[in-house]
Design an enzyme around this catalytic site. Structure first.
Site, PDB file in Angstrom:
ATOM      1  N   GLU A  78       0.827  -1.203   0.000  1.00 53.88           N
ATOM      2  CA  GLU A  78       0.000   0.000   0.000  1.00 53.88           C
ATOM      3  C   GLU A  78       0.865   1.259   0.000  1.00 53.88           C
ATOM      4  O   GLU A  78       1.867   1.336   0.697  1.00 53.88           O
ATOM      5  CB  GLU A  78      -0.920   0.018   1.223  1.00 53.88           C
ATOM      6  N   CYS A 141      -7.645  -2.532   8.307  1.00 57.11           N
ATOM      7  CA  CYS A 141      -6.343  -2.507   7.631  1.00 57.11           C
ATOM      8  C   CYS A 141      -5.831  -1.073   7.491  1.00 57.11           C
ATOM      9  O   CYS A 141      -4.697  -0.762   7.866  1.00 57.11           O
ATOM     10  CB  CYS A 141      -6.444  -3.177   6.260  1.00 57.11           C
ATOM     11  N   HIS A 165      -1.405  -5.783   1.385  1.00 59.06           N
ATOM     12  CA  HIS A 165      -2.627  -6.574   1.264  1.00 59.06           C
ATOM     13  C   HIS A 165      -2.358  -7.822   0.418  1.00 59.06           C
ATOM     14  O   HIS A 165      -1.584  -7.765  -0.539  1.00 59.06           O
ATOM     15  CB  HIS A 165      -3.742  -5.760   0.606  1.00 59.06           C
TER      16      HIS A 165
END
Length: 213
Positions: A78, A141, A165
């Site tokens: 991310e 998350c 992820h």
């Protein structure tokens, strides 16, 4: 170098979380770095509290949190986390914050300071589907990614931190037609390669990794 890597327990009606199972599988030493593993609850606030407790205990150089993103085709580091909890479903203790800032005194967003493009390149070069993601969602998350980067910004300025992820594994998509999955072995390999890239790259590489929309 010490690397703290965290994985969530199962949530949303699933009996397994590939993030946690993959974390359990990776070596405890990668490119000379000591890898410390931590299970965290899929619960707002408590997940962050557990990570901060571990940071205080072991003083890591790197913190990487791993979460499940069902529907994705590859392993996705991310880029950014936003200061917003907006839970579509309840967490594992029934909490469902909607449109609530994670930290009132935090920035609107924090960017990962991990070499995310180098991580993607290391995975792709070794046959693991991977790409940069530009949204970590608004569930636990994103909450954890933002919260850890907030702590790094406020208290632990020498720590590098970010979030990855991972897709479903095949057993999770048996009754989910047309939903992508990845073997747990490939997910674990992707995480190992990501840590390798972090150890070997103090700064990220310059290469295309963006998206049109």
């Amino acid at each position: 170098m010490k690397v703290l890597i965290t994985g969530f327990d199962p949530f949303g009606g699933e009996s397994i979380n590939p993030a946690l199972e993959a974390v359990k599988m990776i070596p405890e030493n990668i490119e000379g770095a000591q890898v410390i593993k931590l299970e965290i609850p899929t619960v707002f606030r408590k997940s962050l509290e557990k990570i901060e407790e571990k940071i205080e205990e072991i003083n890591p150089d790197v913190v990487i949190s791993i979460g499940q993103a069902g529907g994705r085709f590859g392993v996705t580091p991310e880029r950014v986390a936003i200061n917003m909890d907006d839970a579509r479903i309840e967490d594992n203790e029934g909490n469902q914050p909607i449109d609530i800032s994670i930290y009132e005194d935090g920035e609107s967003a924090y960017f990962s300071n991990l070499p995310i493009k180098a991580m993607v390149k290391e995975m792709v070069d070794n046959g693991i589907p991977a790409s940069v993601s530009n949204t970590a969602g608004t569930f636990v998350c994103n909450h954890v990614m933002y919260g850890v980067l907030y702590l790094v910004n406020k208290k632990y300025k020498n720590i590098r931190a970010g979030f990855i992820h991972v897709p479903y594994i095949p057993t999770q998509v048996v009754n989910k037609p047309n939903t992508p999955s990845m073997s747990i072995n490939d997910i674990a390999k992707g995480l190992e390669l990501s840590i390798k890239a972090i150890v070997l790259n103090d700064n990220d590489i310059k290469t295309v990794g963006g998206a049109v929309c």
